[in-house]
Design an enzyme around this catalytic site. Structure first.
Site, PDB file in Angstrom:
ATOM      1  N   SER A  21      -5.200  -8.812   0.162  1.00 43.83           N
ATOM      2  CA  SER A  21      -4.910  -7.369   0.232  1.00 43.83           C
ATOM      3  C   SER A  21      -5.017  -6.772  -1.168  1.00 43.83           C
ATOM      4  O   SER A  21      -5.680  -7.346  -2.030  1.00 43.83           O
ATOM      5  CB  SER A  21      -3.525  -7.158   0.848  1.00 43.83           C
ATOM      6  OG  SER A  21      -3.335  -5.805   1.182  1.00 43.83           O
ATOM      7  N   ASN A  22      -4.406  -5.623  -1.390  1.00 43.34           N
ATOM      8  CA  ASN A  22      -4.456  -4.990  -2.714  1.00 43.34           C
ATOM      9  C   ASN A  22      -3.152  -4.256  -2.996  1.00 43.34           C
ATOM     10  O   ASN A  22      -2.245  -4.262  -2.170  1.00 43.34           O
ATOM     11  CB  ASN A  22      -5.677  -4.064  -2.818  1.00 43.34           C
ATOM     12  CG  ASN A  22      -5.618  -2.969  -1.773  1.00 43.34           C
ATOM     13  OD1 ASN A  22      -4.710  -2.158  -1.759  1.00 43.34           O
ATOM     14  ND2 ASN A  22      -6.579  -2.978  -0.850  1.00 43.34           N
ATOM     15  N   ARG A  23      -3.079  -3.614  -4.151  1.00 44.94           N
ATOM     16  CA  ARG A  23      -1.805  -3.077  -4.640  1.00 44.94           C
ATOM     17  C   ARG A  23      -1.439  -1.712  -4.078  1.00 44.94           C
ATOM     18  O   ARG A  23      -0.440  -1.130  -4.490  1.00 44.94           O
ATOM     19  CB  ARG A  23      -1.860  -2.978  -6.167  1.00 44.94           C
ATOM     20  CG  ARG A  23      -1.755  -4.319  -6.861  1.00 44.94           C
ATOM     21  CD  ARG A  23      -1.871  -4.140  -8.373  1.00 44.94           C
ATOM     22  NE  ARG A  23      -0.973  -3.136  -8.882  1.00 44.94           N
ATOM     23  CZ  ARG A  23      -1.197  -2.383  -9.957  1.00 44.94           C
ATOM     24  NH1 ARG A  23      -2.304  -2.543 -10.637  1.00 44.94           N
ATOM     25  NH2 ARG A  23      -0.318  -1.483 -10.348  1.00 44.94           N
TER      26      ARG A  23
END
Ligand code: C5P
Length: 228
Positions: A21-23
């Site tokens: 995923s990402n931030r």
């Protein structure tokens, strides 16, 4: 107006317990949904997994992966006057998701990734009078990159922000953005809260709609097929 907004990250599974995923915290997209609803628009918010409360007066559709988000956008875009794509869609997913939890004793896995669909680009091609707004989170050549994406994805408005700054972009309450219009306009905004920026973006969408009197038309047969 009927406004469709996406928010948050997408999550791409590796096995039943792990993901890529990402931030993205979803704060920008949720702020947009709140701002649009409080200005009297009918809002559908398609949200990846985030830890935020659903904004009042907004219909929220929860999704996990990029492909789920794409299916939801395709379904709702037809019934919307504008799409604001604030989600940080994962660019890649794992090609072969393991049905069982990967075991350490089986060795270190090598993950083969494949590209996810560009949801925004698909919408830009099919917009038939709908307004389409994108975000460009960049770490270098911010304006040039955002301009290129504005044209490539056939957007009406691009929100460019430099995510290499600690006070702007991912996982903070503030953002420093520049709004690029397809008419060549550039509006450099100061550092502000995501709530204030959201209001400004929704105002710009309202202005675009008024100035162009753009009304959504029927989607072409190809685009309708895609939205099923
Ligand atoms: O190309 P890039 O990922 O930088 O473009 C960012 C914009 O495109 C954002 O508005 C994002 O929501 C959208 N996007 C998308 N589908 C992807 C990747 C990005 O809709 N697979």
């Amino acid at each position: 107006m009927r406004i469709l907004i996406t928010a948050g990250p997408t999550r791409e599974p590796i096995d039943p317990v792990r993901y890529i995923s990402n931030r993205s915290s979803g704060r920008m997209g949720y702020a947009l949904a709140s701002a649009a609803a409080s200005r009297g628009h009918r809002v559908v918010l398609i949200s990846g997994p985030v830890a935020l409360a659903e904004p009042p007066g907004v219909r929220v559709v929860q999704v996990t992966t990029a492909r789920e988000m794409q299916a939801a956008v395709r379904l709702w875009f037809d019934r919307s006057d504008a799409l604001i794509m604030a989600a940080a869609v994962a660019d890649w997913r794992v090609r072969a998701v393991s049905r069982q939890k990967l075991k350490k004793r089986s060795g270190t896995p090598v993950l083969r990734l494949v590209r996810n669909p560009d949801i925004l680009k698909g919408a830009g091609r099919c917009k038939a009078g709908r307004l389409v707004v994108g975000f460009a989170a960049e770490t270098s050549r911010v304006i040039a990159e955002a301009r290129r994406k504005l044209a490539d994805k056939r957007l009406d408005l691009m929100v460019a922000n430099d995510v290499s700054r600690a006070d702007s972009g991912f996982d903070v309450d503030t953002n420093q953005a520049t709004l690029l219009g397809i008419d060549g306009s550039i509006e450099r905004l100061p550092l502000m809260t995501k709530r204030a920026l959201a209001k400004r973006i929704v105002e710009r969408v309202e202005q675009l709609r008024q100035s162009r009197q753009s009304r959504r038309g029927a989607l072409t047969a190809r685009c309708r097929r895609q939205s099923r």
